[in-house]
Enzyme design. Structure first.
Site, PDB file in Angstrom:
ATOM      1  N   HIS A 182       0.808  -1.221   0.000  1.00  0.00           N
ATOM      2  CA  HIS A 182       0.000   0.000   0.000  1.00  0.00           C
ATOM      3  C   HIS A 182       0.840   1.269   0.000  1.00  0.00           C
ATOM      4  O   HIS A 182       0.338   2.352  -0.300  1.00  0.00           O
ATOM      5  CB  HIS A 182      -0.984   0.001   1.184  1.00  0.00           C
ATOM      6  CG  HIS A 182      -0.359   0.275   2.515  1.00  0.00           C
ATOM      7  ND1 HIS A 182      -0.169  -0.701   3.466  1.00  0.00           N
ATOM      8  CD2 HIS A 182       0.110   1.421   3.069  1.00  0.00           C
ATOM      9  CE1 HIS A 182       0.384  -0.168   4.543  1.00  0.00           C
ATOM     10  NE2 HIS A 182       0.563   1.128   4.326  1.00  0.00           N
ATOM     11  N   ASP A 213       0.044  -7.509   1.272  1.00  0.00           N
ATOM     12  CA  ASP A 213       0.510  -6.141   1.538  1.00  0.00           C
ATOM     13  C   ASP A 213       2.033  -6.090   1.612  1.00  0.00           C
ATOM     14  O   ASP A 213       2.616  -5.474   2.508  1.00  0.00           O
ATOM     15  CB  ASP A 213      -0.101  -5.578   2.818  1.00  0.00           C
ATOM     16  CG  ASP A 213       0.060  -4.056   2.914  1.00  0.00           C
ATOM     17  OD1 ASP A 213       0.300  -3.422   1.862  1.00  0.00           O
ATOM     18  OD2 ASP A 213      -0.028  -3.520   4.026  1.00  0.00           O
ATOM     19  N   SER A 286       4.945   3.250   7.890  1.00  0.00           N
ATOM     20  CA  SER A 286       4.507   2.068   7.161  1.00  0.00           C
ATOM     21  C   SER A 286       5.609   1.545   6.246  1.00  0.00           C
ATOM     22  O   SER A 286       6.203   2.287   5.470  1.00  0.00           O
ATOM     23  CB  SER A 286       3.274   2.420   6.325  1.00  0.00           C
ATOM     24  OG  SER A 286       2.599   1.259   5.932  1.00  0.00           O
TER      25      SER A 286
END
Length: 366
Positions: A182, A213, A286
């Site tokens: 993502h 992911d 992230s």
């Protein structure tokens, strides 16, 4: 809630002037209303910066009082070098203090503005990506030639601009990195990676799996110098509950350290691909590594739950192994090899971080 009422309630809450019942009701409101929670966080930060600045001013005033007292008593004598005017002398003497005071005032304004923007959660999402979202510069500033703090020229192509950023880390010293899918949002070519020294390199995605992911990138830049070995390893087995962990990532323009512990062996709503960790994580973290005390990567920092403080999820490290197995089905990447052992096991945390930080990169998507 009316803004004046909210401000008054926030001030009373932060000063501890609420009754137990009022405090419980206000904390419940913070949990259910992200905008109220954001307001409290920003106001608390603003108060701290104002207090810090006030303390600095009080300290300077105290020093000046002591200085004048000593002069009047004759214990010290003020000496102005011959040939220098009073104004020039005073400026040369106090210019560092003046600069510090001015910098604090400016930084406080900038930080409060950025905190309000960065931490504002979307109220209709229970879980959010930690990829840092960067607001677009106003159109009337697009052609303005501004350099801030002498930042070097970016490799972002002319006419393009960075949309958002995240983190990633090396899994092979030849320039292969892993991050969250993502973070790059299915881009194949439109991003750069930046190391802890501020050096940028062109990169491309060589493998993406949105269901896990996970994405694998390859630095595709002649100026990149390969690493003979990486200091950490990728853990193949599961991690125990309550095991201490730490992270490195880029929630801002410099690498940031965080620490916590493993709080659940599954992720959001029982997701078996992920685990839950208790740690402070912000937009931009992230894709960064989650490591244990032995310098083993146990996961990739992925998402956080907005309805609970400090609840963060990480993609388990075994998915890095799966991703690499899939990548190696392409004969061009069969030589990619994960680090087999951790060379930082037994070192204290500071020394571990010093050896790891050069292997963690900011990912800039444009």
């Amino acid at each position: 809630m009316d803004e004046l009422l909210l401000l008054d309630a926030t001030e009373r809450y932060l000063r501890g002037e609420m009754s137990e019942q009022e405090r419980a009701q206000f904390e419940e409101l913070r949990k259910t209303n992200p905008e109220v929670d954001q307001f409290v966080v920003s106001h608390h930060f603003f108060n701290e910066e104002i207090e810090r600045y006030s303390n600095l001013e009080n300290f300077k005033a105290t020093l000046n009082d002591v200085h004048h007292t000593l002069q009047e008593s004759g214990d010290i004598k003020e000496y102005i070098p011959a040939g220098k005017g009073t104004i020039v002398y005073l400026w040369n003497r106090y210019k560092r203090t003046i600069a510090v005071a001015a910098s604090i005032a400016g930084v406080t304004t900038l930080l409060v503005s950025s905190m309000v923007w960065v931490f504002t959660p979307k109220p209709d999402k229970q879980i959010e990506d930690l990829a840092k979202k960067v607001t677009r510069i106003e159109r009337n500033l697009n052609n303005t030639n501004i350099e801030i703090n002498n930042v070097k020229k970016t490799l972002v192509p002319a006419g393009a601009q960075v949309k958002y950023t995240g983190s990633g880390f090396l899994i092979d010293g030849k320039g292969f990195l892993v991050t969250n899918a993502h973070v790059i949002k299915n881009n194949r070519q439109g991003f750069l990676v930046q190391n802890s020294k501020g050096e940028e390199f062109a990169a491309k995605a060589v493998w993406i799996d949105n269901s896990m992911d996970v994405a694998i990138l390859k630095i595709d830049d002649k100026s990149f110098k390969t690493y003979n070995t990486l200091p950490y390893s990728i853990k193949k087995s599961s991690t125990d509950l309550a095991e201490p962990i730490y992270t490195l990532g880029y929630p801002k323009d410099e690498i940031v350290y965080g620490e916590g512990y493993l709080s659940a062996k599954t992720g959001f709503q029982g997701d078996t691909l992920a685990c839950q960790i208790t740690i402070s994580a912000n937009p931009g973290n992230s894709g960064g590594p989650v490591l244990n005390k032995n310098g083993e990567v146990i996961g990739i920092l992925s998402t956080r739950q907005t309805t609970a403080e400090g609840v963060v999820f990480a993609i388990k490290s075994k998915n890095i192994l799966k991703a690499l197995d899939e990548l190696k089905k392409d004969t061009a990447y069969q030589s990619v090899k994960l680090p087999s052992s951790s060379s930082i096991k037994g070192l204290d945390r500071v020394q571990q971080v010093k050896k790891i930080e050069d292997c963690v990169f900011m990912i800039k998507v444009y």
